[in-house]
Design an enzyme around this catalytic site. Structure first.
Site, PDB file in Angstrom:
ATOM      1  N   ARG A  19       0.814  -1.226   0.000  1.00  8.30           N
ATOM      2  CA  ARG A  19       0.000   0.000   0.000  1.00  8.30           C
ATOM      3  C   ARG A  19       0.844   1.271   0.000  1.00  8.30           C
ATOM      4  NH1 ARG A  19      -4.009  -1.183   4.781  1.00  8.30           N
ATOM      5  NH2 ARG A  19      -2.571  -2.904   5.180  1.00  8.30           N
ATOM      6  N   GLY A 146      -6.950  -7.906  13.805  1.00  8.10           N
ATOM      7  CA  GLY A 146      -7.461  -9.047  14.552  1.00  8.10           C
ATOM      8  C   GLY A 146      -8.170  -8.531  15.794  1.00  8.10           C
ATOM      9  N   ASN A 176      -5.914  -6.380  18.149  1.00 11.76           N
ATOM     10  CA  ASN A 176      -4.607  -6.981  18.408  1.00 11.76           C
ATOM     11  C   ASN A 176      -3.539  -6.091  17.774  1.00 11.76           C
ATOM     12  OD1 ASN A 176      -2.355  -8.625  18.653  1.00 11.76           O
ATOM     13  ND2 ASN A 176      -2.886  -9.834  16.833  1.00 11.76           N
ATOM     14  N   ASN A 383      37.324  41.584   5.714  1.00  7.41           N
ATOM     15  CA  ASN A 383      36.080  42.135   5.191  1.00  7.41           C
ATOM     16  C   ASN A 383      35.988  41.824   3.704  1.00  7.41           C
ATOM     17  OD1 ASN A 383      33.715  44.073   5.823  1.00  7.41           O
ATOM     18  ND2 ASN A 383      34.541  44.723   3.852  1.00  7.41           N
ATOM     19  N   ALA A 386      30.740  43.471  -1.240  1.00  9.59           N
ATOM     20  CA  ALA A 386      29.601  42.846  -1.912  1.00  9.59           C
ATOM     21  C   ALA A 386      30.039  42.200  -3.224  1.00  9.59           C
ATOM     22  CB  ALA A 386      28.527  43.898  -2.186  1.00  9.59           C
ATOM     23  N   ASN A 392      36.626  29.256  -8.145  1.00  8.92           N
ATOM     24  CA  ASN A 392      37.387  28.075  -7.710  1.00  8.92           C
ATOM     25  C   ASN A 392      37.493  26.993  -8.766  1.00  8.92           C
ATOM     26  OD1 ASN A 392      34.588  27.643  -7.456  1.00  8.92           O
ATOM     27  ND2 ASN A 392      34.909  26.006  -5.982  1.00  8.92           N
ATOM     28  N   TYR A 393      36.744  27.141  -9.858  1.00 11.82           N
ATOM     29  CA  TYR A 393      36.634  26.033 -10.804  1.00 11.82           C
ATOM     30  C   TYR A 393      37.049  26.485 -12.190  1.00 11.82           C
ATOM     31  CZ  TYR A 393      34.331  22.022 -13.069  1.00 11.82           C
ATOM     32  OH  TYR A 393      34.049  20.893 -13.788  1.00 11.82           O
ATOM     33  N   ALA A 429      37.951  47.610  -5.901  1.00 12.33           N
ATOM     34  CA  ALA A 429      36.649  47.138  -6.366  1.00 12.33           C
ATOM     35  C   ALA A 429      36.727  46.794  -7.848  1.00 12.33           C
ATOM     36  CB  ALA A 429      35.596  48.216  -6.133  1.00 12.33           C
TER      37      ALA A 429
HETATM   38  C1  UD1 Z   1      -1.464  -8.910  11.956  1.00 16.87           C
HETATM   39  C2  UD1 Z   1      -2.217  -9.752  12.979  1.00 16.87           C
HETATM   40  C3  UD1 Z   1      -3.463  -9.014  13.400  1.00 16.87           C
HETATM   41  C4  UD1 Z   1      -3.115  -7.666  13.966  1.00 16.87           C
HETATM   42  C5  UD1 Z   1      -2.276  -6.884  12.977  1.00 16.87           C
HETATM   43  C6  UD1 Z   1      -1.759  -5.613  13.618  1.00 16.87           C
HETATM   44  C7  UD1 Z   1      -1.737 -12.061  12.389  1.00 16.87           C
HETATM   45  C8  UD1 Z   1      -2.271 -13.300  11.761  1.00 16.87           C
HETATM   46  N1  UD1 Z   1      -2.555 -11.026  12.376  1.00 16.87           N
HETATM   47  O1  UD1 Z   1      -2.323  -8.771  10.831  1.00 16.87           O
HETATM   48  O2  UD1 Z   1      -4.178  -9.767  14.372  1.00 16.87           O
HETATM   49  O3  UD1 Z   1      -4.276  -6.946  14.305  1.00 16.87           O
HETATM   50  O4  UD1 Z   1      -1.142  -7.647  12.546  1.00 16.87           O
HETATM   51  O5  UD1 Z   1      -1.111  -4.849  12.685  1.00 16.87           O
HETATM   52  O6  UD1 Z   1      -0.649 -12.059  12.905  1.00 16.87           O
HETATM   53  N2  UD1 Z   1       5.254 -10.392   8.360  1.00 16.87           N
HETATM   54  C9  UD1 Z   1       6.394 -11.136   8.138  1.00 16.87           C
HETATM   55  N3  UD1 Z   1       6.275 -12.332   7.532  1.00 16.87           N
HETATM   56  C10 UD1 Z   1       5.094 -12.850   7.146  1.00 16.87           C
HETATM   57  C11 UD1 Z   1       3.931 -12.075   7.374  1.00 16.87           C
HETATM   58  C12 UD1 Z   1       4.049 -10.848   7.989  1.00 16.87           C
HETATM   59  O7  UD1 Z   1       7.493 -10.729   8.477  1.00 16.87           O
HETATM   60  O8  UD1 Z   1       5.075 -13.938   6.600  1.00 16.87           O
HETATM   61  C13 UD1 Z   1       5.398  -9.081   9.005  1.00 16.87           C
HETATM   62  C14 UD1 Z   1       4.981  -7.943   8.104  1.00 16.87           C
HETATM   63  O9  UD1 Z   1       6.109  -7.392   7.452  1.00 16.87           O
HETATM   64  C15 UD1 Z   1       4.365  -6.954   9.088  1.00 16.87           C
HETATM   65  C16 UD1 Z   1       3.856  -7.821  10.206  1.00 16.87           C
HETATM   66  O10 UD1 Z   1       4.515  -9.059  10.088  1.00 16.87           O
HETATM   67  O11 UD1 Z   1       5.342  -6.086   9.630  1.00 16.87           O
HETATM   68  C17 UD1 Z   1       2.356  -7.981  10.164  1.00 16.87           C
HETATM   69  O12 UD1 Z   1       2.014  -8.599   8.964  1.00 16.87           O
HETATM   70  P1  UD1 Z   1       0.693  -8.226   8.218  1.00 16.87           P
HETATM   71  O13 UD1 Z   1       0.546  -9.087   7.025  1.00 16.87           O
HETATM   72  O14 UD1 Z   1       0.583  -6.769   8.045  1.00 16.87           O
HETATM   73  O15 UD1 Z   1      -0.379  -8.711   9.291  1.00 16.87           O
HETATM   74  P2  UD1 Z   1      -1.846  -8.248   9.372  1.00 16.87           P
HETATM   75  O16 UD1 Z   1      -2.647  -8.984   8.370  1.00 16.87           O
HETATM   76  O17 UD1 Z   1      -1.915  -6.785   9.358  1.00 16.87           O
HETATM   77 CA    CA Z   2      -0.355  -4.670   8.962  1.00 17.82          CA
END
Ligand code: UD1
Ligand code: CA
Length: 483
Positions: A19, A146, A176, A383, A386, A392-393, A429
Site C-alpha cells: 500500500r 485481529g 490486536n 572584510n 559585496a 574556484n573552478y 573594487a
Molecule cells: C497482523 C495480525 C493481526 C493484527 C495486525 C496488527 C496475524 C495473523 N494477524 O495482521 O491480528 O491486528 O497484525 O497490525 O498475525 N510479516 C512477516 N512475515 C510474514 C507475514 C508478515 O514478516 O510472513 C510481518 C509484516 O512485514 C508486518 C507484520 O509481520 O510487519 C504484520 O504482517 P501483516 O501481514 O501486516 O499482518 P496483518 O494482516 O496486518
Molecule cells: Ca499490517
C-alpha cells in the site's frame, strides 16, 4: 518500574507493504530522520534484550544492507516466502534455536511505539506469570485488525482475524496490536502447531494464544493507553499522520528542556537533533540529521539545517545549511546557503545571498552580501565586499584560495584560484585577482576609466537620456557664464 530484560526481541519486517506504492521497501521509509524499522529497533534496544532479531524477506538486499549498516547489533533472519506471522516466528526459532526467557515479538512498521509501552507489556507478562501477553488497544475503527475475544469474566480466549471473524466479533473494538511477550520455550513448541486452516491460508501467530490456552497456560492482555502508538504505518497517509505525532512528541521534549518553539505546527525536527536551552526556533524551520544547536541561538524563520552545528548565541535566518559548522555568535542569512565543509568562526558573518562551500571563515570576518566562496580559507577580521566571487573552478579542477588576516576585498573582486591575498592586503573594487597580493599591498586589476564627452548627445539624440544630458549641460553653461 523494574522491567525484566527480554531474552530476545523479534521484529517482523519481511512483508512487502504494497500500500505504500513505492520502490522503497515500507520499513525503510523515512520518518523524522530515521527509517521506520529503526524506530522500532531503537525502542527495542532500550529494553536491553540479549538478542535483537529482525525477520526480513521482501527487498532482501535493500533491507538487509540497511540493517547491516545501521544496526550491526541486530541479527537478520531471512524468511524467503511470507507465509504468515506464525511462519515468520517459526523461521526464526528454527534458525537460532529455542530461546529461553521472555521473547518479545513486534513489527517493523509501528514507529510510534514507545519503550515504556513495551516495558509495561513485559511487566504485566512477568507479574501475571503468563505464557503469552498480547498488547491490545481500543480503537475507534478496528477494520483490518485481529479482534481480542474475551469471556464474560474478561479473560482472553483467542484472537480472530477480521477475515475469519463473525459479524458479532467484528463489532469488537479491542484490536490486536500484533505485539506480544511470550515465554520462549512455550512459543517454540506452540508455533510448530499453528495450522494454515484459515481465510488467508497463512500460519497465524495469533493462533498461538488459543493453543497455549488449550494447553492450560495463562494467557493475558495488556491494554495500551494510547491506541495511536500501536497503529502501524501501511500507506503514505498513515506515514504522514505518524510523522505529525512523532514530531509533536519531539517538539514537546525540546520545549520542556528549555527550547522556545514559536510555531510547533510548522517546525520539523528529526530524532537525532540536539538543541541547547534558550534557543529560539522560528516558524518554518526544519532540523535534520545530526544537527546540534548550542544554547541561546536563534534559528529561522524558514531555515533548513542538515547535519549542521550551530554555536552558542548564533543567529541563522532564512538559510539552508548542509554539513556546515557555524561558530558562536556568528550570523547567517537572511538568504544564505552553506554547503558541506563550511566553517564559520566566532562572530563571523555569511549574509544575504551568500553561498559557501568547503570554506573556512575566521573570527569576526564578514561576507555580508551577494557573494560566493568556494574552496577558500579566509582568516580573522577579513572584510569581503559585496559580490565577491571565489572563482574556484576552471572547468576541470577545483582550486583553493587564501585570504589572510585583516585583508579587505573591494566589491566585485573576482578571486581566481589558486591565489593568496596577504595579511592586511586590499583589492580594488572590480578587480580580477589572479596573482598573489603581498601583505599590506592593494591589488588593482581593472581597466582605467575613460569618458567620451557628449557621446549620448550625438549617438542617442532624441532619447530621454539625451534630453536629460542637454538640460544638465545647459545648466552648467549658465552657471559658468554667471561666474
Ligand atoms: C497482523 C495480525 C493481526 C493484527 C495486525 C496488527 C496475524 C495473523 N494477524 O495482521 O491480528 O491486528 O497484525 O497490525 O498475525 N510479516 C512477516 N512475515 C510474514 C507475514 C508478515 O514478516 O510472513 C510481518 C509484516 O512485514 C508486518 C507484520 O509481520 O510487519 C504484520 O504482517 P501483516 O501481514 O501486516 O499482518 P496483518 O494482516 O496486518
Ligand atoms: Ca499490517
Amino acid at each position: 518500574m523494574s522491567v525484566p530484560r527480554p531474552a530476545a526481541v523479534i521484529v517482523l519486517a519481511a512483508g512487502e507493504g504494497t500500500r505504500m506504492k513505492s520502490q522503497t521497501p515500507k520499513v525503510l521509509h523515512e520518518l523524522c530522520g530515521r527509517a521506520l524499522v529503526d524506530h522500532m529497533l531503537a525502542a527495542a534496544r532500550d529494553l536491553g534484550p540479549e538478542q535483537l532479531i529482525v525477520v526480513i524477506g521482501h527487498a532482501l538486499e535493500q533491507v538487509g544492507g540497511h540493517l547491516a549498516a545501521t544496526s550491526p547489533d541486530a541479527r537478520a533472519v531471512v524468511q524467503r516466502e511470507q507465509r504468515g506471522t506464525g511462519h515468520a516466528v517459526r523461521t526464526v526459532l528454527e534458525e537460532v534455536g529455542t530461546i529461553s526467557g521472555t521473547v518479545l515479538v513486534t513489527y517493523g512498521d509501528v514507529p510510534l511505539l514507545r519503550t515504556q509501552t513495551l516495558a509495561a507489556l513485559l511487566e504485566r507478562h512477568a507479574t501475571d506469570g503468563n505464557a503469552v501477553t498480547v498488547l491490545t488497544a481500543e480503537v475507534p475503527d478496528p477494520a483490518g485488525y485481529g479482534r481480542i475475544i474475551r469471556d464474560e469474566g474478561g479473560a482472553v480466549l483467542e484472537i480472530v482475524e477480521e477475515k475469519d471473524a463473525s459479524p458479532e466479533q467484528r463489532a469488537i473494538k479491542e484490536m490486536n496490536s500484533g505485539i506480544y511477550a511470550f515465554d520462549g520455550e512455550l512459543l517454540a513448541d506452540a508455533v510448530k502447531r499453528v495450522s494454515t486452516d484459515n481465510a488467508q491460508g497463512e500460519e497465524y501467530l495469533t493462533d498461538v494464544l488459543a493453543i497455549l490456552r488449550g494447553d492450560g497456560h495463562r494467557v493475558g492482555a495488556c491494554v495500551a493507553g494510547d491506541h495511536v502508538e500501536v497503529e502501524g504505518v501501511n500507506d503514505r497517509v498513515q506515514l504522514a499522520a505518524a510523522r505529525k505525532v512523532l514530531n509533536q512528541r519531539l517538539l514537546e521534549a525540546h520545549m520542556r528542556a528549555g527550547v522556545t518553539i514559536i510555531d510547533p505546527a510548522g517546525t520539523w525536527i528529526d530524532v537525532g537533533v540536539r538543541i541547547g536551552p534558550d534557543t529560539v526556533i522560528h516558524p518554518g524551520t526544519q532540523l535534520h540529521g545530526d544537527t546540534v544547536i548550542e544554547t541561546g541561538a536563534e534559528i529561522g524563520p524558514a531555515t533548513t539545517l542538515t547535519d549542521t552545528r550551530v554555536g552558542e548565541g548564533a543567529v541563522v535566518r532564512n538559510a539552508v545549511c548542509d554539513g556546515a559548522e557555524i561558530g558562536p555568535e556568528a550570523s547567517v542569512g537572511p538568504y544564505a546557503y552553506l554547503r558541506p565543509g563550511t566553517v564559520l568562526g566566532r562572530r563571523s558573518k555569511a549574509g544575504t545571498f551568500v553561498e559557501m562551500k568547503n570554506t573556512q571563515v575566521g573570527e569576526r570576518s564578514k561576507v555580508p552580501h551577494l557573494s560566493y566562496a568556494g574552496d577558500a580559507t579566509i582568516g580573522d577580521d577579513v572584510n569581503i565586499g559585496a559580490a565577491v566571487v571565489f572563482v574556484n573552478y576552471d572547468g576541470v579542477d577545483k582550486h583553493r584560495s587564501t585570504v589572510r588576516d585583516g585583508a579587505f576585498l573591494g566589491c566585485d573582486t573576482m578571486v581566481v584560484a589558486p591565489v593568496t591575498i596577504g595579511d592586511g592586503a586590499y583589492t580594488a573594487a572590480g578587480s580580477v585577482i589572479n596573482a598573489d597580493v603581498p601583505p599590506g599591498a592593494i591589488g588593482v586589476a581593472r581597466a582605467r576609466q575613460r569618458n567620451i564627452e557628449k557621446w549620448v548627445l550625438r549617438r542617442r539624440a532624441g532619447t530621454k537620456s539625451a534630453a536629460a544630458a542637454e538640460r544638465a549641460l545647459a545648466g552648467q553653461e549658465q552657471q559658468e557664464t554667471k561666474q
